[in-house]
Scaffold this motif. Structure first.
Motif, PDB file in Angstrom:
ATOM      1  N   ILE A  86      14.686   3.237 -11.005  1.00  0.00           N
ATOM      2  CA  ILE A  86      15.810   3.563 -10.111  1.00  0.00           C
ATOM      3  C   ILE A  86      17.156   3.461 -10.838  1.00  0.00           C
ATOM      4  O   ILE A  86      18.003   4.350 -10.704  1.00  0.00           O
ATOM      5  CB  ILE A  86      15.801   2.663  -8.843  1.00  0.00           C
ATOM      6  CG1 ILE A  86      14.446   2.771  -8.127  1.00  0.00           C
ATOM      7  CG2 ILE A  86      16.929   3.033  -7.882  1.00  0.00           C
ATOM      8  CD1 ILE A  86      14.113   4.156  -7.589  1.00  0.00           C
ATOM      9  N   PHE A  87      17.343   2.394 -11.625  1.00  0.00           N
ATOM     10  CA  PHE A  87      18.613   2.225 -12.341  1.00  0.00           C
ATOM     11  C   PHE A  87      18.352   1.968 -13.825  1.00  0.00           C
ATOM     12  O   PHE A  87      18.655   0.876 -14.332  1.00  0.00           O
ATOM     13  CB  PHE A  87      19.412   1.053 -11.744  1.00  0.00           C
ATOM     14  CG  PHE A  87      19.732   1.201 -10.280  1.00  0.00           C
ATOM     15  CD1 PHE A  87      20.654   2.156  -9.846  1.00  0.00           C
ATOM     16  CD2 PHE A  87      19.117   0.400  -9.330  1.00  0.00           C
ATOM     17  CE1 PHE A  87      20.947   2.303  -8.492  1.00  0.00           C
ATOM     18  CE2 PHE A  87      19.408   0.532  -7.973  1.00  0.00           C
ATOM     19  CZ  PHE A  87      20.324   1.487  -7.551  1.00  0.00           C
ATOM     20  N   PRO A  88      17.793   2.964 -14.552  1.00  0.00           N
ATOM     21  CA  PRO A  88      17.510   2.723 -15.973  1.00  0.00           C
ATOM     22  C   PRO A  88      18.789   2.440 -16.776  1.00  0.00           C
ATOM     23  O   PRO A  88      18.723   1.875 -17.861  1.00  0.00           O
ATOM     24  CB  PRO A  88      16.826   4.027 -16.429  1.00  0.00           C
ATOM     25  CG  PRO A  88      17.155   5.040 -15.391  1.00  0.00           C
ATOM     26  CD  PRO A  88      17.398   4.305 -14.110  1.00  0.00           C
ATOM     27  N   ARG A  99       9.366   8.618  -4.004  1.00  0.00           N
ATOM     28  CA  ARG A  99      10.347   9.672  -4.263  1.00  0.00           C
ATOM     29  C   ARG A  99      11.330   9.773  -3.089  1.00  0.00           C
ATOM     30  O   ARG A  99      12.531   9.936  -3.280  1.00  0.00           O
ATOM     31  CB  ARG A  99       9.610  11.002  -4.475  1.00  0.00           C
ATOM     32  CG  ARG A  99      10.398  11.960  -5.337  1.00  0.00           C
ATOM     33  CD  ARG A  99       9.615  13.213  -5.593  1.00  0.00           C
ATOM     34  NE  ARG A  99       8.509  13.038  -6.508  1.00  0.00           N
ATOM     35  CZ  ARG A  99       7.437  13.811  -6.540  1.00  0.00           C
ATOM     36  NH1 ARG A  99       7.297  14.826  -5.689  1.00  0.00           N
ATOM     37  NH2 ARG A  99       6.481  13.604  -7.423  1.00  0.00           N
ATOM     38  N   ALA A 100      10.788   9.674  -1.877  1.00  0.00           N
ATOM     39  CA  ALA A 100      11.636   9.824  -0.684  1.00  0.00           C
ATOM     40  C   ALA A 100      12.680   8.712  -0.587  1.00  0.00           C
ATOM     41  O   ALA A 100      13.706   8.878   0.062  1.00  0.00           O
ATOM     42  CB  ALA A 100      10.767   9.841   0.569  1.00  0.00           C
ATOM     43  N   LEU A 101      12.415   7.578  -1.233  1.00  0.00           N
ATOM     44  CA  LEU A 101      13.360   6.448  -1.140  1.00  0.00           C
ATOM     45  C   LEU A 101      14.335   6.370  -2.318  1.00  0.00           C
ATOM     46  O   LEU A 101      15.245   5.535  -2.310  1.00  0.00           O
ATOM     47  CB  LEU A 101      12.588   5.125  -1.028  1.00  0.00           C
ATOM     48  CG  LEU A 101      11.820   4.882   0.277  1.00  0.00           C
ATOM     49  CD1 LEU A 101      11.017   3.588   0.191  1.00  0.00           C
ATOM     50  CD2 LEU A 101      12.763   4.835   1.478  1.00  0.00           C
ATOM     51  N   ARG A 144       0.832  -1.214   0.000  1.00  0.00           N
ATOM     52  CA  ARG A 144       0.000   0.000   0.000  1.00  0.00           C
ATOM     53  C   ARG A 144       0.864   1.260   0.000  1.00  0.00           C
ATOM     54  O   ARG A 144       0.644   2.168  -0.801  1.00  0.00           O
ATOM     55  CB  ARG A 144      -0.934   0.010   1.215  1.00  0.00           C
ATOM     56  CG  ARG A 144      -1.974  -1.087   1.141  1.00  0.00           C
ATOM     57  CD  ARG A 144      -2.719  -1.234   2.428  1.00  0.00           C
ATOM     58  NE  ARG A 144      -3.627  -0.118   2.670  1.00  0.00           N
ATOM     59  CZ  ARG A 144      -4.268   0.076   3.812  1.00  0.00           C
ATOM     60  NH1 ARG A 144      -4.087  -0.750   4.825  1.00  0.00           N
ATOM     61  NH2 ARG A 144      -5.076   1.084   3.949  1.00  0.00           N
ATOM     62  N   VAL A 145       1.875   1.302   0.879  1.00  0.00           N
ATOM     63  CA  VAL A 145       2.700   2.517   0.928  1.00  0.00           C
ATOM     64  C   VAL A 145       3.528   2.664  -0.353  1.00  0.00           C
ATOM     65  O   VAL A 145       3.855   3.777  -0.771  1.00  0.00           O
ATOM     66  CB  VAL A 145       3.620   2.599   2.181  1.00  0.00           C
ATOM     67  CG1 VAL A 145       2.833   2.482   3.453  1.00  0.00           C
ATOM     68  CG2 VAL A 145       4.724   1.581   2.165  1.00  0.00           C
ATOM     69  N   ALA A 146       3.820   1.513  -0.999  1.00  0.00           N
ATOM     70  CA  ALA A 146       4.623   1.561  -2.225  1.00  0.00           C
ATOM     71  C   ALA A 146       3.848   2.192  -3.390  1.00  0.00           C
ATOM     72  O   ALA A 146       4.428   2.528  -4.415  1.00  0.00           O
ATOM     73  CB  ALA A 146       5.084   0.158  -2.608  1.00  0.00           C
TER      74      ALA A 146
END
Ligand code: DC
Length: 224
Positions: A136-138, A110-112, A101-103
């Motif tokens: 995150i790592f394109p 953004r915060a992570l 849910r938080v994901a």
């Protein structure tokens, strides 16, 4: 200076990414990012602090200031949240459901971001998640999308929980997996999907040794 190589492994819950990534990181001598653990930690910290799973701003604040340590040793890996060993408690199905849910919240993701990218250090990184290759790592030099049928994944998760001495019901896990797949695939922000340049690997009928062998061959063929 050239950037450390990143091996991005994405896929749904229970596809075996966690086990595969640990093996690859050991083989390669690379760092390991378990990005799912970060979402689980945000959910658990929110629970500890009485923050609702709908309060996006408060959850993003928790994500930005997570006091967490990932400790690795020869016999066991430990996750410590605010001084407390939460290695087992972050793995429960209830925390997994809240993590899902938080994901789905843009501000939390953004915060992570910066925290996840900081794991990419010399000599290299194996990154385990849902959006490693897409968001995150394109630039990752290898991208794998690892999947398996929902039934097979539920079965594997059940055995994993039991082996850790945790209480589990196979039928409940299958329902949870399907719900989580639905949520992870259909959210608007960073939905679970293969990067266009990812290698798709369906491991429903493969052993972990076969998967590892196949991925190591890919890695070696890319010159790593
Ligand atoms: O891989 P896992 O089961 O520990 O992940 C927990 C939840 O976090 C899962 O429902 C999906 C979410 N997640 C995500 O959205 N993006 C990631 N990079 C990793 C996990």
């Amino acid at each position: 200076m050239s950037k450390p190589p990143v091996i991005a492994i994405d896929g749904p819950s229970g596809s075996g990414k966690g086990t595969l990534c640990k093996l690859l990181a050991q083989r390669m001598g690379y760092h390991l990012l378990d990005s799912g653990a970060l979402y689980r930690l945000v959910a658990l910290a929110a629970e500890h602090h009485g923050v609702s799973m709908e309060n996006e701003r408060a959850l993003a604040d928790i994500a930005a200031h997570l006091d967490v340590q990932f400790l690795t040793s020869a016999d066991a890996d430990k996750v410590v949240l605010e001084g407390e060993d939460v290695s087992l408690s972050i793995r429960t199905e209830a925390v997994g459901m809240n993590a899902s849910r938080v994901a789905g919240l843009t501000l939390v993701r953004r915060a992570l971001e910066a925290r996840q990218r900081a794991f990419a250090e010399i000599p290299g990184l194996v990154a385990d998640g849902r959006d490693m290759g897409t968001v995150i790592f394109p630039q990752a030099c290898i991208k794998i999308f690892l999947t398996a049928s929902a039934e097979e994944r539920a079965n594997r998760r059940y055995k994993q929980l039991k082996s850790k001495g945790l209480d589990a019901s196979l039928a409940d896990i299958l329902v949870d997996i399907k719900q989580r797949d639905d949520r992870d695939q259909n959210r608007t922000v960073a939905p679970l999907r293969p990067a266009v340049d990812a290698v798709l690997l369906d491991c429903t009928h493969m052993s972990i040794a076969e998967v590892e062998h196949k991925v190591m061959t890919l890695i070696r063929n890319r010159g790593l």
